[in-house]
Design a protein around this motif. Structure first.
Motif, PDB file in Angstrom:
ATOM      1  N   GLU A   1      38.988  35.612  29.032  1.00 39.55           N
ATOM      2  CA  GLU A   1      37.922  35.240  28.094  1.00 39.55           C
ATOM      3  C   GLU A   1      37.594  36.398  27.163  1.00 39.55           C
ATOM      4  O   GLU A   1      37.411  36.203  25.957  1.00 39.55           O
ATOM      5  CB  GLU A   1      36.666  34.802  28.854  1.00 39.55           C
ATOM      6  CG  GLU A   1      36.822  33.486  29.579  1.00 39.55           C
ATOM      7  CD  GLU A   1      35.651  33.180  30.499  1.00 39.55           C
ATOM      8  OE1 GLU A   1      35.322  31.984  30.619  1.00 39.55           O
ATOM      9  OE2 GLU A   1      35.077  34.110  31.096  1.00 39.55           O
TER      10      GLU A   1
ATOM     11  N   THR B   1      35.693  36.580  32.339  1.00 31.76           N
ATOM     12  CA  THR B   1      36.988  36.979  32.890  1.00 31.76           C
ATOM     13  C   THR B   1      37.753  37.816  31.862  1.00 31.76           C
ATOM     14  O   THR B   1      37.401  37.846  30.670  1.00 31.76           O
ATOM     15  CB  THR B   1      37.845  35.751  33.248  1.00 31.76           C
ATOM     16  OG1 THR B   1      38.196  35.067  32.033  1.00 31.76           O
ATOM     17  CG2 THR B   1      37.128  34.815  34.200  1.00 31.76           C
ATOM     18  N   LYS B   2      38.808  38.458  32.322  1.00 30.59           N
ATOM     19  CA  LYS B   2      39.661  39.254  31.437  1.00 30.59           C
ATOM     20  C   LYS B   2      40.209  38.387  30.306  1.00 30.59           C
ATOM     21  O   LYS B   2      40.199  38.789  29.144  1.00 30.59           O
ATOM     22  CB  LYS B   2      40.805  39.874  32.239  1.00 30.59           C
ATOM     23  CG  LYS B   2      41.769  40.655  31.378  1.00 30.59           C
ATOM     24  CD  LYS B   2      42.928  41.218  32.157  1.00 30.59           C
ATOM     25  CE  LYS B   2      43.858  41.950  31.200  1.00 30.59           C
ATOM     26  NZ  LYS B   2      45.000  42.525  31.844  1.00 30.59           N
TER      27      LYS B   2
ATOM     28  N   ASP C   1      41.465  45.977  32.744  1.00 32.30           N
ATOM     29  CA  ASP C   1      40.919  44.697  33.201  1.00 32.30           C
ATOM     30  C   ASP C   1      39.505  44.488  32.701  1.00 32.30           C
ATOM     31  O   ASP C   1      38.771  43.646  33.219  1.00 32.30           O
ATOM     32  CB  ASP C   1      40.956  44.635  34.730  1.00 32.30           C
ATOM     33  CG  ASP C   1      42.376  44.607  35.260  1.00 32.30           C
ATOM     34  OD1 ASP C   1      43.217  43.904  34.668  1.00 32.30           O
ATOM     35  OD2 ASP C   1      42.648  45.299  36.262  1.00 32.30           O
TER      36      ASP C   1
END
Length: 88
Positions: free
Chosen positions: A5, A2-3, A77
């Motif tokens: 992480e 994810t972004k 992102d």
């Protein structure tokens, strides 16, 4: 990942191994399997009244007189992180 992480891992000192997809589709600036190390980059930010200097994990730009942040390199992102690998 994810972004959030990726933001936790893409910090100053992080080493990133450039992947083939990233190299071919985004910049072509790097060689496949090249390893880049993130450092502190400095950016002037203006809000209409005054400007401030902000820091972000970065690498020097092609000319060496400015910086490309992780957001310039991989997208806001991290949609362009593609097949790159974080080594540490």
């Amino acid at each position: 990942m994810t972004k959030e992480e990726l933001e936790k891992k893409l910090i100053v000192g992080a080493k990133i191994k450039i992947g083939k997809k990233y190299n071919n589709s985004v910049y072509g600036r790097f060689k496949k399997d090249e390893v880049i190390t993130l450092m502190n980059g400095y950016f002037e930010c203006e809000n209409g009244l005054y400007s401030t200097i902000e820091e972000a994990p970065s690498i020097p730009d092609v000319d060496g007189d400015d910086f490309d942040s992780i957001y310039h390199l991989f997208g806001n992102d991290f949609e362009n992180f593609l097949d790159n690998q974080i080594l540490n």
